[in-house]
Design a protein around this motif. Structure first.
Motif, PDB file in Angstrom:
ATOM      1  N   GLN A 149      -9.768  55.300  22.114  1.00 44.50           N
ATOM      2  CA  GLN A 149     -10.411  53.892  21.759  1.00 44.50           C
ATOM      3  C   GLN A 149      -9.805  53.748  20.117  1.00 44.50           C
ATOM      4  O   GLN A 149      -9.548  52.746  19.760  1.00 44.50           O
ATOM      5  CB  GLN A 149     -11.776  54.252  21.793  1.00 44.50           C
ATOM      6  N   GLN A 150     -10.102  54.885  19.349  1.00 42.08           N
ATOM      7  CA  GLN A 150      -9.807  54.906  17.947  1.00 42.08           C
ATOM      8  C   GLN A 150      -8.427  54.360  17.640  1.00 42.08           C
ATOM      9  O   GLN A 150      -8.194  53.677  16.791  1.00 42.08           O
ATOM     10  CB  GLN A 150     -10.553  56.288  17.574  1.00 42.08           C
ATOM     11  N   ILE A 151      -7.581  55.224  18.439  1.00 41.92           N
ATOM     12  CA  ILE A 151      -6.293  55.033  18.129  1.00 41.92           C
ATOM     13  C   ILE A 151      -5.850  53.599  18.311  1.00 41.92           C
ATOM     14  O   ILE A 151      -5.178  53.050  17.922  1.00 41.92           O
ATOM     15  CB  ILE A 151      -5.361  56.092  19.028  1.00 41.92           C
ATOM     16  N   SER A 152      -6.525  53.186  19.747  1.00 36.86           N
ATOM     17  CA  SER A 152      -5.980  51.951  19.860  1.00 36.86           C
ATOM     18  C   SER A 152      -6.410  50.920  18.979  1.00 36.86           C
ATOM     19  O   SER A 152      -5.760  49.800  18.640  1.00 36.86           O
ATOM     20  CB  SER A 152      -6.818  51.468  21.461  1.00 36.86           C
ATOM     21  N   GLN A 153      -7.530  51.080  18.478  1.00 35.69           N
ATOM     22  CA  GLN A 153      -8.062  50.116  17.353  1.00 35.69           C
ATOM     23  C   GLN A 153      -7.164  49.986  16.066  1.00 35.69           C
ATOM     24  O   GLN A 153      -6.727  49.249  15.559  1.00 35.69           O
ATOM     25  CB  GLN A 153      -9.609  50.565  17.146  1.00 35.69           C
ATOM     26  N   ILE A 154      -6.665  51.271  15.706  1.00 32.98           N
ATOM     27  CA  ILE A 154      -5.895  51.498  14.304  1.00 32.98           C
ATOM     28  C   ILE A 154      -4.579  50.837  14.617  1.00 32.98           C
ATOM     29  O   ILE A 154      -4.020  50.170  13.888  1.00 32.98           O
ATOM     30  CB  ILE A 154      -5.766  53.030  14.039  1.00 32.98           C
ATOM     31  N   TYR A 155      -4.108  51.146  15.870  1.00 28.93           N
ATOM     32  CA  TYR A 155      -2.510  50.533  16.230  1.00 28.93           C
ATOM     33  C   TYR A 155      -2.729  49.076  16.321  1.00 28.93           C
ATOM     34  O   TYR A 155      -1.675  48.551  16.029  1.00 28.93           O
ATOM     35  CB  TYR A 155      -1.958  51.273  17.535  1.00 28.93           C
ATOM     36  N   SER A 156      -3.738  48.750  16.880  1.00 29.94           N
ATOM     37  CA  SER A 156      -3.922  47.094  16.910  1.00 29.94           C
ATOM     38  C   SER A 156      -3.939  46.223  15.402  1.00 29.94           C
ATOM     39  O   SER A 156      -3.414  45.484  15.229  1.00 29.94           O
ATOM     40  CB  SER A 156      -5.024  46.934  17.809  1.00 29.94           C
ATOM     41  N   ILE A 157      -4.827  47.261  14.683  1.00 32.27           N
ATOM     42  CA  ILE A 157      -5.248  46.603  13.436  1.00 32.27           C
ATOM     43  C   ILE A 157      -3.689  46.479  12.660  1.00 32.27           C
ATOM     44  O   ILE A 157      -3.422  45.664  12.101  1.00 32.27           O
ATOM     45  CB  ILE A 157      -6.193  47.149  12.675  1.00 32.27           C
ATOM     46  N   GLN A 158      -3.205  47.714  12.927  1.00 26.60           N
ATOM     47  CA  GLN A 158      -2.114  48.086  11.944  1.00 26.60           C
ATOM     48  C   GLN A 158      -0.665  47.487  12.629  1.00 26.60           C
ATOM     49  O   GLN A 158       0.261  47.523  11.785  1.00 26.60           O
ATOM     50  CB  GLN A 158      -1.832  49.565  11.694  1.00 26.60           C
ATOM     51  N   GLY A 159      -0.576  47.047  13.798  1.00 23.62           N
ATOM     52  CA  GLY A 159       0.560  46.473  14.369  1.00 23.62           C
ATOM     53  C   GLY A 159       1.610  47.492  14.725  1.00 23.62           C
ATOM     54  O   GLY A 159       2.780  47.176  14.838  1.00 23.62           O
TER      55      GLY A 159
END
Ligand code: G3P
Length: 217
Positions: A149-159
């Protein structure tokens, strides 16, 4: 979410492929050893045999830990078959090597990832896949699915374009939770994939339908 199978067992790979739901394969040195494959040539042949069964990416792991040898080994593995993705450990020379592979058009899977910080480094190096080890995180008292979940959120925010490949899957529930948490790929043992099929009401319902069908056969 794509489905990869996490094994070097050809019969299991064929079985998952024949179901029509398989998108790729991941292997590692332990899985190769489990199949009793010995010697560099036999290992290479085994990778080619796997590539000839499936349609998608096949991860083949380097066993070197210094930059020069990771590059040498990864270049060699990538030439075995166009489906090969070079699996590289999350270590300093591994990050440097993944950036080199990215710059030279060779796809990588960053393995042995246990934290969000490591996942950021893998994405910065341009890895095609990042592999958080869900089951091993759970084994050590942390929550593997929360890391996805955390990685998914970071990757989404950061593109970041790196795909999250949930690995070290131990159960069918892990697969469902990883899908909910935003994993792009789940690499699973065959048993965990087959477990998704199971529901007693399906079996009871089918038995009743087949019984009733006899009435008008
Ligand atoms: O893909 C990584 C996986 O093979 C590790 O699984 O069960 O040894 O933690 P496990």
């Amino acid at each position: 979410m794509k489905f990869f199978i996490d094994t070097a067992n050809l019969a299991q790979i064929k079985e998952a492929h024949e179901m029509g739901i398989l998108d790729g394969v991941t292997t590692n040195p332990s899985l190769m050893a489990k199949e009793g494959i010995k010697g560099k040539k036999a290992v290479e042949k085994h990778y080619i045999d796997i590539c000839n069964i499936v349609d998608g990416d096949v991860s083949a792991e380097v066993i070197s830990t210094d930059f020069d040898n990771i590059i040498k080994e990864g270049k060699h593995l990538s030439k075995l078959h166009e489906k090969i993705v070079v699996k590289v450990p999350m270590i300093k020379d591994g990050v440097k090597a993944m950036k080199w592979f990215t710059d030279h058009g060779i796809a990588t899977n960053c393995t042995l990832v246990f934290s969000a910080g490591q996942a950021i480094l893998a994405a910065k190096a341009g890895a095609k896949y990042v592999s958080p080890f869900i089951g091993r995180i759970d084994d050590s008292g942390w929550n593997g699915v929360e890391l996805v979940q955390q990685i998914s959120q970071i990757y989404s925010i950061q593109g970041f374009k790196t795909e999250i490949l949930a690995a070290s899957i131990r159960s069918s529930l892990h697969i469902i939770q990883c899908a909910e948490a935003g994993a792009d790929v789940c690499t699973c043992p065959l048993d965990s994939i087959m477990g998704l099929l199971k529901h007693p009401l399906t079996d009871i319902g089918l038995a009743k339908f087949l019984e009733d069908a006899k009435k008008f056969a």
